[in-house]
Write a protein that holds these residues in place. Sequence first.
Motif, PDB file in Angstrom:
ATOM      1  N   ASP A 198       0.826  -1.203   0.000  1.00 25.83           N
ATOM      2  CA  ASP A 198       0.000   0.000   0.000  1.00 25.83           C
ATOM      3  C   ASP A 198       0.865   1.260   0.000  1.00 25.83           C
ATOM      4  N   GLU A 199       1.972   1.206   0.745  1.00 29.91           N
ATOM      5  CA  GLU A 199       2.907   2.329   0.732  1.00 29.91           C
ATOM      6  C   GLU A 199       3.466   2.534  -0.673  1.00 29.91           C
ATOM      7  N   ALA A 200       3.789   1.421  -1.332  1.00 35.52           N
ATOM      8  CA  ALA A 200       4.339   1.514  -2.684  1.00 35.52           C
ATOM      9  C   ALA A 200       3.317   2.105  -3.654  1.00 35.52           C
ATOM     10  N   ALA A 201       2.047   1.700  -3.509  1.00 38.69           N
ATOM     11  CA  ALA A 201       0.999   2.225  -4.387  1.00 38.69           C
ATOM     12  C   ALA A 201       0.818   3.730  -4.182  1.00 38.69           C
ATOM     13  N   LEU A 202       0.766   4.168  -2.929  1.00 37.98           N
ATOM     14  CA  LEU A 202       0.600   5.591  -2.649  1.00 37.98           C
ATOM     15  C   LEU A 202       1.813   6.399  -3.102  1.00 37.98           C
ATOM     16  N   LYS A 203       2.997   5.804  -2.994  1.00 39.17           N
ATOM     17  CA  LYS A 203       4.210   6.489  -3.454  1.00 39.17           C
ATOM     18  C   LYS A 203       4.184   6.652  -4.975  1.00 39.17           C
ATOM     19  N   GLU A 204       3.723   5.616  -5.674  1.00 35.82           N
ATOM     20  CA  GLU A 204       3.638   5.710  -7.131  1.00 35.82           C
ATOM     21  C   GLU A 204       2.690   6.837  -7.545  1.00 35.82           C
ATOM     22  N   ILE A 205       1.571   6.943  -6.847  1.00 37.09           N
ATOM     23  CA  ILE A 205       0.623   8.023  -7.147  1.00 37.09           C
ATOM     24  C   ILE A 205       1.234   9.380  -6.796  1.00 37.09           C
ATOM     25  N   GLY A 206       1.853   9.446  -5.617  1.00 39.37           N
ATOM     26  CA  GLY A 206       2.429  10.710  -5.163  1.00 39.37           C
ATOM     27  C   GLY A 206       3.594  11.194  -6.005  1.00 39.37           C
ATOM     28  N   ASP A 207       4.340  10.268  -6.608  1.00 39.34           N
ATOM     29  CA  ASP A 207       5.508  10.643  -7.408  1.00 39.34           C
ATOM     30  C   ASP A 207       5.156  10.973  -8.854  1.00 39.34           C
ATOM     31  N   ALA A 208       3.882  10.841  -9.213  1.00 41.12           N
ATOM     32  CA  ALA A 208       3.488  11.098 -10.600  1.00 41.12           C
ATOM     33  C   ALA A 208       3.803  12.551 -10.979  1.00 41.12           C
ATOM     34  N   PRO A 209       4.352  12.775 -12.185  1.00 43.44           N
ATOM     35  CA  PRO A 209       4.766  14.131 -12.572  1.00 43.44           C
ATOM     36  C   PRO A 209       3.635  15.030 -13.032  1.00 43.44           C
ATOM     37  N   ASP A 210       2.486  14.457 -13.390  1.00 42.87           N
ATOM     38  CA  ASP A 210       1.380  15.275 -13.871  1.00 42.87           C
ATOM     39  C   ASP A 210       0.056  14.609 -13.517  1.00 42.87           C
ATOM     40  N   LEU A 211      -1.041  15.316 -13.757  1.00 47.99           N
ATOM     41  CA  LEU A 211      -2.362  14.819 -13.365  1.00 47.99           C
ATOM     42  C   LEU A 211      -2.735  13.535 -14.105  1.00 47.99           C
ATOM     43  N   LYS A 212      -2.400  13.460 -15.384  1.00 46.30           N
ATOM     44  CA  LYS A 212      -2.739  12.267 -16.145  1.00 46.30           C
ATOM     45  C   LYS A 212      -2.027  11.040 -15.583  1.00 46.30           C
ATOM     46  N   SER A 213      -0.743  11.170 -15.318  1.00 43.40           N
ATOM     47  CA  SER A 213       0.021  10.056 -14.754  1.00 43.40           C
ATOM     48  C   SER A 213      -0.492   9.680 -13.366  1.00 43.40           C
ATOM     49  N   ALA A 214      -0.858  10.690 -12.568  1.00 44.73           N
ATOM     50  CA  ALA A 214      -1.385  10.428 -11.232  1.00 44.73           C
ATOM     51  C   ALA A 214      -2.713   9.690 -11.310  1.00 44.73           C
ATOM     52  N   ALA A 215      -3.570  10.090 -12.256  1.00 42.92           N
ATOM     53  CA  ALA A 215      -4.866   9.432 -12.407  1.00 42.92           C
ATOM     54  C   ALA A 215      -4.691   7.987 -12.865  1.00 42.92           C
ATOM     55  N   VAL A 216      -3.772   7.771 -13.807  1.00 38.23           N
ATOM     56  CA  VAL A 216      -3.505   6.407 -14.283  1.00 38.23           C
ATOM     57  C   VAL A 216      -2.992   5.548 -13.135  1.00 38.23           C
ATOM     58  N   ALA A 217      -2.075   6.081 -12.340  1.00 37.29           N
ATOM     59  CA  ALA A 217      -1.540   5.333 -11.197  1.00 37.29           C
ATOM     60  C   ALA A 217      -2.627   5.038 -10.174  1.00 37.29           C
ATOM     61  N   ALA A 218      -3.517   6.010  -9.949  1.00 35.25           N
ATOM     62  CA  ALA A 218      -4.605   5.802  -8.985  1.00 35.25           C
ATOM     63  C   ALA A 218      -5.568   4.723  -9.459  1.00 35.25           C
ATOM     64  N   LEU A 219      -5.842   4.693 -10.760  1.00 34.74           N
ATOM     65  CA  LEU A 219      -6.738   3.672 -11.305  1.00 34.74           C
ATOM     66  C   LEU A 219      -6.117   2.280 -11.209  1.00 34.74           C
ATOM     67  N   LYS A 220      -4.803   2.212 -11.230  1.00 35.38           N
ATOM     68  CA  LYS A 220      -4.111   0.927 -11.077  1.00 35.38           C
ATOM     69  C   LYS A 220      -4.221   0.388  -9.656  1.00 35.38           C
ATOM     70  N   HIS A 221      -4.431   1.283  -8.710  1.00 39.87           N
ATOM     71  CA  HIS A 221      -4.429   0.892  -7.290  1.00 39.87           C
ATOM     72  C   HIS A 221      -5.721   1.363  -6.619  1.00 39.87           C
ATOM     73  N   PRO A 222      -6.862   0.727  -6.906  1.00 41.18           N
ATOM     74  CA  PRO A 222      -8.129   1.172  -6.306  1.00 41.18           C
ATOM     75  C   PRO A 222      -8.138   1.083  -4.785  1.00 41.18           C
ATOM     76  N   SER A 223      -7.323   0.179  -4.223  1.00 39.43           N
ATOM     77  CA  SER A 223      -7.291   0.075  -2.759  1.00 39.43           C
ATOM     78  C   SER A 223      -6.777   1.365  -2.127  1.00 39.43           C
ATOM     79  N   ALA A 224      -5.933   2.106  -2.857  1.00 40.54           N
ATOM     80  CA  ALA A 224      -5.413   3.365  -2.326  1.00 40.54           C
ATOM     81  C   ALA A 224      -6.534   4.371  -2.124  1.00 40.54           C
ATOM     82  N   TRP A 225      -7.563   4.318  -2.975  1.00 39.55           N
ATOM     83  CA  TRP A 225      -8.708   5.222  -2.817  1.00 39.55           C
ATOM     84  C   TRP A 225      -9.454   4.913  -1.517  1.00 39.55           C
ATOM     85  N   LEU A 226      -9.651   3.610  -1.257  1.00 36.35           N
ATOM     86  CA  LEU A 226     -10.357   3.234  -0.040  1.00 36.35           C
ATOM     87  C   LEU A 226      -9.569   3.644   1.192  1.00 36.35           C
TER      88      LEU A 226
END
Length: 322
Positions: free
Chosen positions: A115-143
């Motif tokens: 879960d830490e790795a998933a949130l880090k991937e989202i947090g390290d995204a360089p732009d909104l599109k990349s962040a959204a793609v990363a978030a969609l890959k890790h739905p558990s991070a939303w919960l």
Amino acid sequence: MVRPHMMGAAAVALRTATNPQTGERVAFVMGEWVPYRPDQTAPADQTTPPADQPPEEPSALQTYVTDPLKRGVGALGQAAGAIGAKTGIISPETAAGIIVKSNAFAEAAKRRPQDEAALKEIGDAPDLKSAAVAALKHPSAWLLTMMESLPQSSLSILGGLFGSVLGPAGTAGGAGAGSAATEYSASLIQAMQNLNVDLRDPKAVENALTSPRFMEYASQYAAKRAAGVGALDAVGGGVAGRLVGGARGVGSTVVRGAGEGAVQAGTGAAGEAIGQRNVGEYKPGDIVMEAAAELPASIGEVATGAAHARRKAASASPKLDA
């Protein structure tokens, strides 16, 4: 000595002996002596896992409900300590103790490494599109984000509920004020983290709270962030419930409910974006995840807004004479 034979989870050496009368070799297995066989092993003690066995995974309830709520409560405690010191309600020393203890409480409810790795991937995204793609890959991070934000959303929820007695405008004002207050308090803690203040060290925290220079910086930083976040949350509170209020039937309620969620998530993300811009930051991952964090706080606003919309529609409907 008999070499242990690995069977399944683990095995240990047998306790053996020789019968002095018959010369027969015997082994102690499951509480009794039995004839010894070279391939025998004693069952491992299941109450004491071997040192090389990985720790047991936490339950889904702990992972997605209790631990995230604990982290949220810890963050709320930190913010309460900071605002208490800022307003002079409590001494800096007392506030520092509250912040450190609340930080320890939150840290004790650790996230899983994945879960830490998933949130880090989202947090390290360089732009909104990349962040959204990363978030969609890790739905558990939303919960996780939604559950962690729930305790911190309490002021916004209560503000919206109490304000709702004055109608939609009251809901908007109450939700916006509660959200701004919450954001201001949390941003005081974020200001400490920006300057690498050790939240585990009571003296370091107290020094920050008693530093006029730091408190000036923290107050300005918090006020700028709170202005953007609170304003957009007020907009979200003002329009909450209008879609659901006009629903007719289950299908309509589901579709309109999804629309309400999108509106509230959008205003939350927009508020975070404005708050970041006000302080010269750009963290796309935080903007995307704020969409999830906004949903728990919007539940009460949508419910009260829908009730107002239905009452308004009912009062405007023509009534047939008896």
